[in-house]
Enzyme design. Structure first.
Site, PDB file in Angstrom:
ATOM      1  N   ASP A 213      56.647  77.197  43.437  1.00 54.13           N
ATOM      2  CA  ASP A 213      55.311  78.011  42.900  1.00 54.13           C
ATOM      3  C   ASP A 213      55.329  79.022  43.650  1.00 54.13           C
ATOM      4  OD1 ASP A 213      52.925  78.428  41.994  1.00 54.13           O
ATOM      5  OD2 ASP A 213      52.243  77.641  44.132  1.00 54.13           O
TER       6      ASP A 213
ATOM      7  N   ASP B 289      51.627  81.727  43.574  1.00 52.64           N
ATOM      8  CA  ASP B 289      50.045  81.713  44.529  1.00 52.64           C
ATOM      9  C   ASP B 289      49.900  80.492  45.438  1.00 52.64           C
ATOM     10  OD1 ASP B 289      51.042  83.625  42.429  1.00 52.64           O
ATOM     11  OD2 ASP B 289      48.337  84.169  42.392  1.00 52.64           O
TER      12      ASP B 289
ATOM     13  N   ASP C 293      46.547  83.307  47.126  1.00 49.00           N
ATOM     14  CA  ASP C 293      46.449  83.833  46.743  1.00 49.00           C
ATOM     15  C   ASP C 293      46.189  85.081  45.758  1.00 49.00           C
ATOM     16  OD1 ASP C 293      45.945  82.698  43.761  1.00 49.00           O
ATOM     17  OD2 ASP C 293      43.937  82.016  44.530  1.00 49.00           O
TER      18      ASP C 293
ATOM     19  N   THR D 195      56.997  80.052  38.099  1.00 47.68           N
ATOM     20  CA  THR D 195      55.731  80.767  38.212  1.00 47.68           C
ATOM     21  C   THR D 195      54.640  80.631  36.994  1.00 47.68           C
ATOM     22  OG1 THR D 195      53.865  82.822  39.560  1.00 47.68           O
ATOM     23  CG2 THR D 195      56.064  82.919  38.594  1.00 47.68           C
TER      24      THR D 195
ATOM     25  N   ASP E 186      40.918  82.397  38.368  1.00 44.63           N
ATOM     26  CA  ASP E 186      40.754  82.632  37.086  1.00 44.63           C
ATOM     27  C   ASP E 186      41.451  81.462  36.546  1.00 44.63           C
ATOM     28  OD1 ASP E 186      43.928  82.182  38.013  1.00 44.63           O
ATOM     29  OD2 ASP E 186      44.093  84.391  37.804  1.00 44.63           O
TER      30      ASP E 186
ATOM     31  N   LYS F  32      55.711  73.721  33.574  1.00 48.22           N
ATOM     32  CA  LYS F  32      56.414  73.674  34.689  1.00 48.22           C
ATOM     33  C   LYS F  32      57.938  72.924  34.657  1.00 48.22           C
ATOM     34  CE  LYS F  32      54.327  76.630  38.157  1.00 48.22           C
ATOM     35  NZ  LYS F  32      53.467  77.338  39.213  1.00 48.22           N
TER      36      LYS F  32
ATOM     37  N   ASP G  49      51.372  73.937  45.484  1.00 50.81           N
ATOM     38  CA  ASP G  49      50.549  73.232  45.987  1.00 50.81           C
ATOM     39  C   ASP G  49      49.293  73.225  44.281  1.00 50.81           C
ATOM     40  OD1 ASP G  49      50.568  76.472  44.258  1.00 50.81           O
ATOM     41  OD2 ASP G  49      47.763  75.538  44.847  1.00 50.81           O
TER      42      ASP G  49
HETATM   43  P1  IMP Z   1      51.038  80.963  40.424  1.00 55.70           P
HETATM   44  O1  IMP Z   1      50.108  79.930  41.574  1.00 55.70           O
HETATM   45  O2  IMP Z   1      52.579  81.329  40.756  1.00 55.70           O
HETATM   46  O3  IMP Z   1      51.946  79.423  39.350  1.00 55.70           O
HETATM   47  O4  IMP Z   1      50.448  81.355  39.425  1.00 55.70           O
HETATM   48  C1  IMP Z   1      49.432  81.172  39.174  1.00 55.70           C
HETATM   49  C2  IMP Z   1      48.896  82.398  38.849  1.00 55.70           C
HETATM   50  O5  IMP Z   1      49.402  83.452  37.973  1.00 55.70           O
HETATM   51  C3  IMP Z   1      47.597  82.967  38.402  1.00 55.70           C
HETATM   52  O6  IMP Z   1      46.293  82.199  39.047  1.00 55.70           O
HETATM   53  C4  IMP Z   1      47.069  84.298  37.742  1.00 55.70           C
HETATM   54  O7  IMP Z   1      46.117  84.278  38.672  1.00 55.70           O
HETATM   55  C5  IMP Z   1      49.000  84.261  37.552  1.00 55.70           C
HETATM   56  N1  IMP Z   1      49.293  85.126  36.075  1.00 55.70           N
HETATM   57  C6  IMP Z   1      49.215  85.890  35.525  1.00 55.70           C
HETATM   58  N2  IMP Z   1      49.604  85.773  34.371  1.00 55.70           N
HETATM   59  C7  IMP Z   1      50.028  84.649  33.818  1.00 55.70           C
HETATM   60  C8  IMP Z   1      49.875  84.191  33.185  1.00 55.70           C
HETATM   61  O8  IMP Z   1      50.425  84.403  32.311  1.00 55.70           O
HETATM   62  N3  IMP Z   1      49.980  82.492  33.072  1.00 55.70           N
HETATM   63  C9  IMP Z   1      49.303  82.219  33.580  1.00 55.70           C
HETATM   64  N4  IMP Z   1      48.806  82.970  35.341  1.00 55.70           N
HETATM   65  C10 IMP Z   1      48.929  83.675  34.888  1.00 55.70           C
HETATM   66 MG    MG Z   2      49.726  77.793  42.824  1.00 57.13          MG
END
Ligand code: IMP
Ligand code: MG
Length: 419
Positions: free
Chosen positions: A155, A157, A163, A191, A345, A353, A377
């Site tokens: 993943d 963030d 984050d 992601t 957000d 996923k 996470d």
């Molecule tokens: P992850 O933790 O890598 O899955 O990323 C999640 C974060 O990606 C979300 O909290 C958003 O801030 C960002 N994000 C940007 N574009 C999108 C989208 O199209 N869908 C969901 N999250 C997005």
């Molecule tokens: Mg994450």
């Protein structure tokens, strides 16, 4: 429904992992029986008392984890004969899913107890984090023992970087990912961040991409398999030296699973419309300072002005309301979706996923679920987006980018000792 029922079940169960809570309950018994919170009052040698306590507690904890390991083996045997709904573990922990490998829990406990000194504690019983990390170690040990591990997906963030931030060149995870690639292990970044342009992924991941580029130029890496699957399971990019931003966009038709071809544009629109409506209502009902962000395959709310923070309660309420409303949409019967709390957000994405990891496995040549590890996470059952990866592969649940680094070091150490 009584208030107590709502509080205990409807509102809290999604914030607990039932397997971890169950193991925590089992370990609480030897803790209560053997810990020595009163040792301070003893006139005799306190260190002798504490040493004896630690060795007894250690033995009892290890025995229990060995028994849980056996229950998981029994569950796996049931899986093979198609009767895992009737396994003893399923009776004890009804939410338990499918295990793709055994878990070497007793051995993992020895390892984590050395580090965390769980058995030496007098006042703090084995905790959620102790058990989460023991499960991670057990998963890694099993993957190494049953090897070879072929694919690690991460993943973004909170797992690779804090984050909302980016993977900068100084991030200590970079040499670890390069080490995986140099050992022939394929790497995917799965992601939620959903962008159609390579430049946007470059902005988030430039530290890793430029280091991999340097490693290829220096011949430290030869044709590494590094891919990014964005928007949970929507946009695929592949590392390529000759491409702009070192990322090549792979058209959906070249990688999607047959089931994904059946996700109709009309259903996607209906589902995102219903999500947008739910999010708009939440903004209005809770007077959120938020703006709707609608994309081709996602819709979300982001705070305005951009530094503004939603409270945890606002985020949780919004994600639960939205999940429930979208589930009622007829399109949700035909389309997988993922509503999750991103920390700052809320997003609803088409796909999840689970599909993302399955697509990576397929694109990379048909890698097995028991040869894949997803590190993330967000593994709670509602409002979290790594949870669905559990359907596609083995997983490790980390709580910070620093834990991801530790996990990769643990993986390297076990792999070395195995070879
Ligand atoms: P992850 O933790 O890598 O899955 O990323 C999640 C974060 O990606 C979300 O909290 C958003 O801030 C960002 N994000 C940007 N574009 C999108 C989208 O199209 N869908 C969901 N999250 C997005
Ligand atoms: Mg994450």
């Amino acid at each position: 429904m009584t208030t107590r029922y709502r509080v205990e079940y409807a509102l809290k169960t999604h914030r607990r992992d039932q397997l971890i809570e169950w193991i925590k309950g089992l370990l609480a018994v030897p803790f209560v029986l053997h810990s020595q919170p009163t040792a301070v009052y003893d006139s005799g040698s306190r260190s002798d008392v504490l040493e004896k306590m630690a060795s007894t507690a250690h033995r009892r904890y290890a025995e229990i984890l060995h028994d849980v390991e056996e229950l998981i083996n029994d569950h796996i045997a049931h899986q093979k004969s198609g009767t895992h709904q009737r396994s003893k573990l399923k009776h004890l922990v009804p939410s338990v899913g499918v295990f793709f490998t055994p878990l070497l829990l007793a051995k993992a406990f020895e390892y984590q107890d050395q580090r965390r000194r769980i058995s030496s504690r007098r006042f703090v019983p084995p905790s959620f984090n102790d058990i989460r990390l023991t499960l991670n170690s057990a998963q890694i040990m099993s993957l190494v023992q049953g090897g070879p591990l072929e694919l690690v997906t991460f993943d973004g963030d909170v797992t690779l970087y804090d984050d909302g931030l980016s993977l900068v060149p100084e991030n200590p995870v970079i040499p670890r990912i390069i080490s995986l690639l140099s050992r022939g292990i394929k790497v995917g970044i799965v992601t939620a961040a959903g962008y159609t342009e390579a430049s946007r992924y470059y902005d988030r991941l430039y530290g890793l991409l430029s280091s991999v580029r340097d490693a290829v130029i220096n011949r430290e890496l030869v044709s590494p398999d590094l891919i990014i699957l964005g928007g949970e399971s929507n946009y695929l990019f592949k590392f390529k030296l000759s491409s702009e931003y070192w990322l090549e966009y792979i058209p959906r038709r070249d990688w999607m699973l047959p089931e994904m071809a059946e996700w109709a544009d009309e259903d996607i629109k209906i589902l995102l419309d219903s999500a947008e409506k739910a999010l708009t209502e939440c903004i209005s009902n809770m007077k959120l300072s938020a703006q709707i962000l609608r994309k081709e395959r996602a819709v979300g709310i982001i705070p305005v002005p951009s530094g503004h923070k939603f409270t945890r309660e606002q985020l949780e309420e919004t994600v639960l309301v939205t999940q429930q409303q979208v589930e009622m949409s007829p399109a949700a019967k035909r389309l997988p979706f993922c509503a999750f709390n991103g920390g700052s957000d809320i997003f609803v994405d088409i796909g999840d996923k689970g599909w993302g990891v399955l697509a990576c496995q397929r694109y990379l040549g048909g890698i097995g679920r028991n040869k894949t590890l997803h590190v993330g996470d967000q593994f709670l059952s509602a409002g979290a987006n790594d949870f669905k990866a559990r359907l596609a592969c083995t997983t490790a649940w980390i709580a910070s980018p620093a834990e991801t680094v530790q996990l990769l070091d643990e993986l390297a150490a076990h792999s070395l000792s195995q070879s």
